[in-house]
Write a protein that holds these residues in place. Structure first.
Motif, mmCIF file in Angstrom:
data_model
loop_
_atom_site.group_PDB
_atom_site.id
_atom_site.type_symbol
_atom_site.label_atom_id
_atom_site.label_comp_id
_atom_site.label_asym_id
_atom_site.label_seq_id
_atom_site.Cartn_x
_atom_site.Cartn_y
_atom_site.Cartn_z
ATOM 1 N N GLY A 138 78.455 72.888 53.222
ATOM 2 C CA GLY A 138 79.299 71.881 53.853
ATOM 3 C C GLY A 138 78.658 70.510 53.826
ATOM 4 O O GLY A 138 79.332 69.502 53.586
ATOM 5 N N MET A 139 77.353 70.456 54.070
ATOM 6 C CA MET A 139 76.633 69.184 54.004
ATOM 7 C C MET A 139 76.687 68.614 52.590
ATOM 8 O O MET A 139 76.946 67.422 52.390
ATOM 9 N N ALA A 140 76.448 69.475 51.608
ATOM 10 C CA ALA A 140 76.460 69.025 50.214
ATOM 11 C C ALA A 140 77.847 68.548 49.804
ATOM 12 O O ALA A 140 77.984 67.560 49.067
ATOM 13 N N ASP A 141 78.888 69.222 50.274
ATOM 14 C CA ASP A 141 80.259 68.812 49.941
ATOM 15 C C ASP A 141 80.559 67.409 50.477
ATOM 16 O O ASP A 141 81.226 66.607 49.797
ATOM 17 N N GLN A 142 80.100 67.111 51.685
ATOM 18 C CA GLN A 142 80.340 65.785 52.258
ATOM 19 C C GLN A 142 79.583 64.712 51.485
ATOM 20 O O GLN A 142 80.091 63.611 51.269
ATOM 21 N N LEU A 143 78.367 65.025 51.065
ATOM 22 C CA LEU A 143 77.607 64.061 50.262
ATOM 23 C C LEU A 143 78.272 63.839 48.907
ATOM 24 O O LEU A 143 78.300 62.718 48.401
ATOM 25 N N SER A 183 81.510 60.277 45.366
ATOM 26 C CA SER A 183 82.700 59.991 44.564
ATOM 27 C C SER A 183 83.418 58.732 45.038
ATOM 28 O O SER A 183 84.257 58.187 44.313
ATOM 29 N N HIS A 184 83.101 58.252 46.252
ATOM 30 C CA HIS A 184 83.714 57.022 46.767
ATOM 31 C C HIS A 184 82.624 56.022 47.162
ATOM 32 O O HIS A 184 82.779 55.283 48.117
ATOM 33 N N SER A 185 81.539 56.012 46.411
ATOM 34 C CA SER A 185 80.389 55.214 46.820
ATOM 35 C C SER A 185 80.601 53.709 46.680
ATOM 36 O O SER A 185 79.739 52.928 47.061
ATOM 37 N N ASN A 186 81.748 53.290 46.127
ATOM 38 C CA ASN A 186 82.044 51.856 46.075
ATOM 39 C C ASN A 186 82.821 51.411 47.308
ATOM 40 O O ASN A 186 83.225 50.263 47.413
ATOM 41 N N SER A 187 83.040 52.339 48.246
ATOM 42 C CA SER A 187 83.802 52.035 49.452
ATOM 43 C C SER A 187 82.969 52.351 50.685
ATOM 44 O O SER A 187 82.624 53.512 50.915
ATOM 45 N N ILE A 188 82.644 51.332 51.457
ATOM 46 C CA ILE A 188 81.874 51.545 52.682
ATOM 47 C C ILE A 188 82.679 52.394 53.657
ATOM 48 O O ILE A 188 82.141 53.278 54.337
ATOM 49 N N GLU A 189 83.986 52.167 53.722
ATOM 50 C CA GLU A 189 84.832 52.923 54.645
ATOM 51 C C GLU A 189 84.803 54.414 54.323
ATOM 52 O O GLU A 189 84.742 55.251 55.232
ATOM 53 N N ALA A 190 84.851 54.747 53.031
ATOM 54 C CA ALA A 190 84.811 56.160 52.635
ATOM 55 C C ALA A 190 83.468 56.784 52.986
ATOM 56 O O ALA A 190 83.388 57.944 53.392
ATOM 57 N N MET A 191 82.404 56.010 52.836
ATOM 58 C CA MET A 191 81.082 56.504 53.200
ATOM 59 C C MET A 191 80.984 56.787 54.692
ATOM 60 O O MET A 191 80.432 57.796 55.121
ATOM 61 N N VAL A 192 81.533 55.877 55.486
ATOM 62 C CA VAL A 192 81.508 56.059 56.939
ATOM 63 C C VAL A 192 82.279 57.317 57.319
ATOM 64 O O VAL A 192 81.842 58.096 58.185
ATOM 65 N N GLY A 244 68.267 65.505 47.397
ATOM 66 C CA GLY A 244 68.594 64.999 46.064
ATOM 67 C C GLY A 244 69.931 64.279 46.044
ATOM 68 O O GLY A 244 70.059 63.196 45.471
ATOM 69 N N LYS A 245 70.935 64.867 46.682
ATOM 70 C CA LYS A 245 72.259 64.234 46.711
ATOM 71 C C LYS A 245 72.239 62.937 47.517
ATOM 72 O O LYS A 245 72.870 61.949 47.154
ATOM 73 N N LEU A 246 71.501 62.940 48.639
ATOM 74 C CA LEU A 246 71.405 61.725 49.437
ATOM 75 C C LEU A 246 70.682 60.634 48.656
ATOM 76 O O LEU A 246 71.069 59.456 48.705
ATOM 77 N N GLY A 247 69.658 61.023 47.924
ATOM 78 C CA GLY A 247 68.967 60.058 47.067
ATOM 79 C C GLY A 247 69.883 59.493 45.996
ATOM 80 O O GLY A 247 69.850 58.290 45.700
ATOM 81 N N GLN A 248 70.735 60.342 45.413
ATOM 82 C CA GLN A 248 71.707 59.868 44.421
ATOM 83 C C GLN A 248 72.674 58.864 45.035
ATOM 84 O O GLN A 248 73.035 57.861 44.404
ATOM 85 N N LEU A 249 73.093 59.141 46.282
ATOM 86 C CA LEU A 249 74.034 58.243 46.948
ATOM 87 C C LEU A 249 73.421 56.863 47.157
ATOM 88 O O LEU A 249 74.033 55.838 46.831
ATOM 89 N N PHE A 250 72.206 56.821 47.676
ATOM 90 C CA PHE A 250 71.567 55.531 47.917
ATOM 91 C C PHE A 250 71.238 54.816 46.607
ATOM 92 O O PHE A 250 71.303 53.589 46.531
ATOM 93 N N THR A 251 70.902 55.581 45.576
ATOM 94 C CA THR A 251 70.662 54.975 44.262
ATOM 95 C C THR A 251 71.941 54.332 43.733
ATOM 96 O O THR A 251 71.925 53.222 43.181
#
Length: 213
Positions: free
Chosen positions: A66-71, A76-85, A129-136
């Motif tokens: 579940g955590m990985a799915d949310q990341l 997939s929406h990392s260009n949107s701050i609202e989607a990240m929130v 790893g996924k969180l690192g990909q997101l911040f990258t």
């Protein structure tokens, strides 16, 4: 060995166990309690799980997935701050739904070496790893301004806040109490990003933060 992993009874055992562990804490709950909750024999339960540790291992797999799915959704929406929130908020609610686990992991590791091994491989590997990909990705898009060392620290601190957040909530918080605490948790996560947000994205970031003021 576990059998019929996809069976209805298997999943009901897992769901009933999760409810009991969350309500009472996993230490006081036995397989007898789980079988009684489901109104089945312990023999039927043991057909699917040899012991309580196997049930906990299954719950841990679902927790991490579940955590990985949310990341992945945030990626997939990392260009949107609202989607990240929104992904942050869903992640905290997911943690709440498995709240016995982050509270019990240190003691569980002592009696369940397989769980500790899975934690090393999945949580610290896959999730970090996924969180690192997101911040990258955020850095590549110019949303945050961080060097490699700062990015590594962000990953570590995000994980710490997410899992530590649950310790501030009582075992059976009401829906209204949970809503307030989820907002507080999201606010804490946003604060971790605040020093690194680029000027170009400052306005949308502040609007997103205002949701949790």
């Amino acid at each position: 060995m576990r059998k019929s992993v996809q069976s209805e009874t298997f999943n009901k055992i897992v769901e009933a166990s999760l409810q009991l562990f969350n309500q009472e804490g996993e230490r006081v709950i036995t397989t007898n309690h789980i079988a009684e909750r489901m109104n089945i024999s312990t023999g039927k339960l043991y057909y699917h799980f040899r012991n309580k540790e196997e049930i906990i291992n299954e719950l841990y797999q679902r927790y991490v997935k579940g955590m990985a799915d949310q990341l992945s959704a945030a990626l997939s929406h990392s260009n949107s701050i609202e989607a990240m929130v929104m992904a942050m908020e869903k992640t905290l609610r997911h943690i709440w739904s498995f709240r016995f686990l982050p509270k019990s992991l240190p003691s569980l590791f002592c009696i369940n070496p397989q769980l500790e091994e899975e934690h090393q491989q999945l949580s610290r590997g896959q999730l970090n790893g996924k969180l690192g990909q997101l911040f990258t990705r955020l850095r590549e898009q110019g949303m945050i301004l961080v060097d490699d060392q700062q990015l590594s620290h962000l990953v570590q601190h995000f994980q710490m806040v997410q899992t530590g957040w649950i310790s501030t909530i009582k075992q059976n918080a009401s829906a209204a109490e949970l809503d307030k605490l989820v907002q507080s948790g999201c606010r804490s996560l946003m604060y971790l990003l605040t020093p690194y947000v680029s000027p170009r994205f400052q306005s949308p970031f502040e609007r997103a933060c205002a949701r949790f003021a």
